[in-house]
Design a protein around this motif. Structure first.
Motif, PDB file in Angstrom:
ATOM      1  N   SER A  90       0.859  -1.190   0.000  1.00 33.57           N
ATOM      2  CA  SER A  90       0.000   0.000   0.000  1.00 33.57           C
ATOM      3  C   SER A  90       0.889   1.232   0.000  1.00 33.57           C
ATOM      4  O   SER A  90       2.097   1.139   0.236  1.00 33.57           O
ATOM      5  CB  SER A  90      -0.896   0.028   1.256  1.00 33.57           C
ATOM      6  N   CYS A  91       0.278   2.384  -0.236  1.00 33.44           N
ATOM      7  CA  CYS A  91       1.005   3.641  -0.089  1.00 33.44           C
ATOM      8  C   CYS A  91       1.310   3.856   1.385  1.00 33.44           C
ATOM      9  O   CYS A  91       2.364   4.392   1.743  1.00 33.44           O
ATOM     10  CB  CYS A  91       0.172   4.782  -0.651  1.00 33.44           C
ATOM     11  N   THR A 122      -5.080  16.040   4.354  1.00 34.60           N
ATOM     12  CA  THR A 122      -4.508  14.849   3.725  1.00 34.60           C
ATOM     13  C   THR A 122      -5.092  13.607   4.378  1.00 34.60           C
ATOM     14  O   THR A 122      -5.874  13.686   5.329  1.00 34.60           O
ATOM     15  CB  THR A 122      -2.971  14.855   3.831  1.00 34.60           C
ATOM     16  N   SER A 171      -2.739   8.327   6.684  1.00 37.02           N
ATOM     17  CA  SER A 171      -1.438   7.637   6.583  1.00 37.02           C
ATOM     18  C   SER A 171      -0.271   8.588   6.427  1.00 37.02           C
ATOM     19  O   SER A 171       0.852   8.264   6.841  1.00 37.02           O
ATOM     20  CB  SER A 171      -1.449   6.663   5.403  1.00 37.02           C
ATOM     21  N   VAL A 173       2.073  16.483  -0.233  1.00 36.18           N
ATOM     22  CA  VAL A 173       0.966  15.660  -0.744  1.00 36.18           C
ATOM     23  C   VAL A 173       0.471  16.327  -2.028  1.00 36.18           C
ATOM     24  O   VAL A 173       0.055  17.485  -1.999  1.00 36.18           O
ATOM     25  CB  VAL A 173      -0.178  15.577   0.287  1.00 36.18           C
ATOM     26  N   ALA A 229       0.482   9.556  -3.571  1.00 32.43           N
ATOM     27  CA  ALA A 229      -0.540   8.496  -3.608  1.00 32.43           C
ATOM     28  C   ALA A 229      -1.445   8.651  -4.827  1.00 32.43           C
ATOM     29  O   ALA A 229      -1.825   7.670  -5.471  1.00 32.43           O
ATOM     30  CB  ALA A 229      -1.380   8.537  -2.335  1.00 32.43           C
ATOM     31  N   GLN A 230      -1.779   9.905  -5.147  1.00 29.08           N
ATOM     32  CA  GLN A 230      -2.720  10.172  -6.248  1.00 29.08           C
ATOM     33  C   GLN A 230      -2.001  10.622  -7.515  1.00 29.08           C
ATOM     34  O   GLN A 230      -2.639  11.039  -8.466  1.00 29.08           O
ATOM     35  CB  GLN A 230      -3.699  11.269  -5.811  1.00 29.08           C
ATOM     36  N   SER A 278       0.140   5.082  -4.558  1.00 23.16           N
ATOM     37  CA  SER A 278      -0.904   4.136  -4.144  1.00 23.16           C
ATOM     38  C   SER A 278      -1.528   3.489  -5.369  1.00 23.16           C
ATOM     39  O   SER A 278      -1.775   4.162  -6.373  1.00 23.16           O
ATOM     40  CB  SER A 278      -2.010   4.862  -3.366  1.00 23.16           C
ATOM     41  N   HIS A 309      -4.334   1.569  -4.728  1.00 17.88           N
ATOM     42  CA  HIS A 309      -5.645   1.230  -4.158  1.00 17.88           C
ATOM     43  C   HIS A 309      -6.713   1.337  -5.250  1.00 17.88           C
ATOM     44  O   HIS A 309      -6.552   2.109  -6.205  1.00 17.88           O
ATOM     45  CB  HIS A 309      -5.944   2.225  -3.023  1.00 17.88           C
ATOM     46  N   GLU A 326      -5.405  -3.372  -3.370  1.00 14.02           N
ATOM     47  CA  GLU A 326      -4.516  -2.653  -2.459  1.00 14.02           C
ATOM     48  C   GLU A 326      -3.145  -2.702  -3.120  1.00 14.02           C
ATOM     49  O   GLU A 326      -2.810  -3.672  -3.798  1.00 14.02           O
ATOM     50  CB  GLU A 326      -4.441  -3.336  -1.086  1.00 14.02           C
ATOM     51  N   GLY A 327      -2.340  -1.695  -2.904  1.00 12.78           N
ATOM     52  CA  GLY A 327      -0.988  -1.743  -3.484  1.00 12.78           C
ATOM     53  C   GLY A 327      -0.341  -0.383  -3.420  1.00 12.78           C
ATOM     54  O   GLY A 327      -1.003   0.639  -3.232  1.00 12.78           O
TER      55      GLY A 327
HETATM   56  C1  LIG Z   1      -2.630  11.416   0.101  1.00 12.40           C
HETATM   57  C2  LIG Z   1      -2.759   9.960   0.437  1.00 12.40           C
HETATM   58  N1  LIG Z   1      -1.739   9.335   1.055  1.00 12.40           N
HETATM   59  C3  LIG Z   1      -1.796   8.023   1.368  1.00 12.40           C
HETATM   60  C4  LIG Z   1      -2.909   7.269   1.064  1.00 12.40           C
HETATM   61  C5  LIG Z   1      -2.929   5.818   1.466  1.00 12.40           C
HETATM   62  O1  LIG Z   1      -2.903   4.961   0.358  1.00 12.40           O
HETATM   63  P1  LIG Z   1      -3.121   3.389   0.525  1.00 12.40           P
HETATM   64  O2  LIG Z   1      -4.575   3.153   0.617  1.00 12.40           O
HETATM   65  O3  LIG Z   1      -2.513   2.792  -0.723  1.00 12.40           O
HETATM   66  O4  LIG Z   1      -2.373   2.958   1.727  1.00 12.40           O
HETATM   67  C6  LIG Z   1      -3.992   7.864   0.426  1.00 12.40           C
HETATM   68  C7  LIG Z   1      -5.188   7.071   0.119  1.00 12.40           C
HETATM   69  O5  LIG Z   1      -6.147   7.479  -0.465  1.00 12.40           O
HETATM   70  C8  LIG Z   1      -3.923   9.250   0.099  1.00 12.40           C
HETATM   71  O6  LIG Z   1      -4.951   9.895  -0.495  1.00 12.40           O
END
Ligand SMILES: Cc1ncc(COP(=O)(O)O)c(C=O)c1O
Length: 376
Positions: free
Chosen positions: A58-59, A84, A87, A130, A158-159, A180, A182, A191-192
């Motif tokens: 995952s991220c 944000t 995580s 972010v 992530a995005q 990410s 996801h 997931e990833g």
């Molecule tokens: C900015 C940001 N960081 C981290 C994540 C976490 O990603 P993951 O679901 O792959 O762990 C997300 C999930 O949407 C996110 O939007």
């Protein structure tokens, strides 16, 4: 089409996922770092010119690796936006780090680079950028601040896959970057995630942290004749079935991105009259940024208007959703972190932002969404 439910997200599958999964099954190698993982690593390394790309599950996992690699110790401060996902902050709090939240810019809703220096103290170790909606933070200024204060920059991209800032892929500009995969993202594996290690200094340790703190990767490459416990770490690598799925997506990343972009542009053009009438604002993309159409959002003036808009869309079976609840106001954010300065733009985004359905296939319903919004 107007009587069908229009979900906010529907994961897109290219059609090749199952045959690649069957291939992984046939290969009989199901743990991590098999042939599909290698293909994904190479694809990321070629696309981003990073020193080392490593798939994670995952991220979130990639961010946790970044916190370990940044050597965050109890009391170390990490500057980040409050607007944000959990995580971004939680990864550092797990190491005893203190998230220091600053406000976002009113245009991109990314961390306001002009507010970062006021948040720096002798305990500051890193800045996390972010890239909201796959639109880049002002990375030149942020890298300059980091250099002057000897801080690490970790990009939470992530995005941000397939997006660029001044021609450079997001995630490849800071010392470390995270993606990410996801199912809500553009390129998915359920997931990833992935960690991009852009600074050579972290490459060897990143492989060790990802393999439970062992030098197993070196062993498998024949670089050491036995492997052992070298550092702290965890099991951050996904199995081959996930990588096989992801490979099917990576192969089509350019066409997926282009199709999303067409949908994004259609929303943007069709909703111009609402912006002209002062009813909402559409996303703003700075000139230096090529985005990836991860998200199409609109921003209303306040919470009450947005709530009415959500209800108005829901009455037509259209699912549109708000986004982050500011972390500085959350129970853990208050207990473990602190905010520096006013959080005016963070609150405005938290109250007013609404994300519209954006997925491959929504084209058939898009006019319904637009018409319903125009009637609001
Ligand atoms: C900015 C940001 N960081 C981290 C994540 C976490 O990603 P993951 O679901 O792959 O762990 C997300 C999930 O949407 C996110 O939007």
């Amino acid at each position: 089409m107007s009587n069908e439910k229009i979900p906010f997200n529907r994961p897109y599958m290219t059609g090749k996922e199952l045959s690649y999964i069957a291939e992984a099954h046939f290969n009989g190698m199901l743990a991590g770092d098999g042939p599909f993982t290698k293909r994904c690593h190479e694809w990321l390394e070629v696309k981003t010119a990073t020193k080392k790309a490593l798939l994670t599950h995952s991220c979130t996992a990639a961010l946790e690796m970044a916190a370990i690699l940044a050597n965050i110790q109890p009391g170390d401060e990490v500057i980040m936006p409050s607007y944000t996902f959990v995580s971004t902050a939680n990864a550092f709090v797990l190491c005893g780090g203190v998230p220091v939240f600053v406000d976002i810019r009113s245009d991109t809703l990314n961390i306001d680079e002009a507010k970062i220096e006021a948040a720096i103290t002798p305990r500051t170790k890193a800045i996390v950028t972010v890239h909201y909606a796959g639109v880049a933070c002002e990375m030149d200024s942020i890298m300059d601040i980091a250099k002057r204060h000897n801080l690490l920059v970790i990009e939470d991209a992530a995005q941000g896959i397939m997006s660029t800032y001044k021609g450079r892929p997001l995630g490849s500009i800071g010392h470390l970057g995270t993606y990410s995969f996801h199912e809500t993202k553009n390129i998915i594996s359920g997931e990833g995630g992935a960690l991009l290690v852009n600074d050579e200094r972290f490459v060897e340790r990143a492989e060790i942290v990802r393999e439970k703190g062992t030098n197993r990767s070196l062993f498998f490459r024949g670089q050491v004749d036995k492997y052992t416990w070298m550092d702290i770490g965890s099991s951050y690598l996904p199995g081959e079935v996930i990588a096989a799925f992801l490979w099917a997506q990576m192969e089509e990343a350019p066409s997926i991105t282009q199709k999303r972009m067409d949908i994004w542009q259609r929303y943007h053009a069709a909703l111009a009259p609402l912006e002209d009438a002062g009813k909402l604002r559409r996303p703003i993309i700075p000139e230096d940024c090529q985005h990836n159409a991860h998200m199409f959002y609109v921003v209303f003036a306040d919470l009450a208007t947005r709530s009415k808009a959500i209800a108005h869309l829901r009455a037509a079976d259209i699912s549109a959703v708000f986004h982050y609840v500011p972390l500085h106001d959350s129970p853990v954010g208050k207990a473990r972190g602190r905010a520096v300065g006013e959080m005016t733009q963070t609150r405005l985004a938290a109250d007013g932002l609404l994300r519209l359905p954006l997925w491959l296939g929504v084209e058939a319903y898009q006019q319904t969404v637009v018409d319903r919004l125009l009637a609001f």
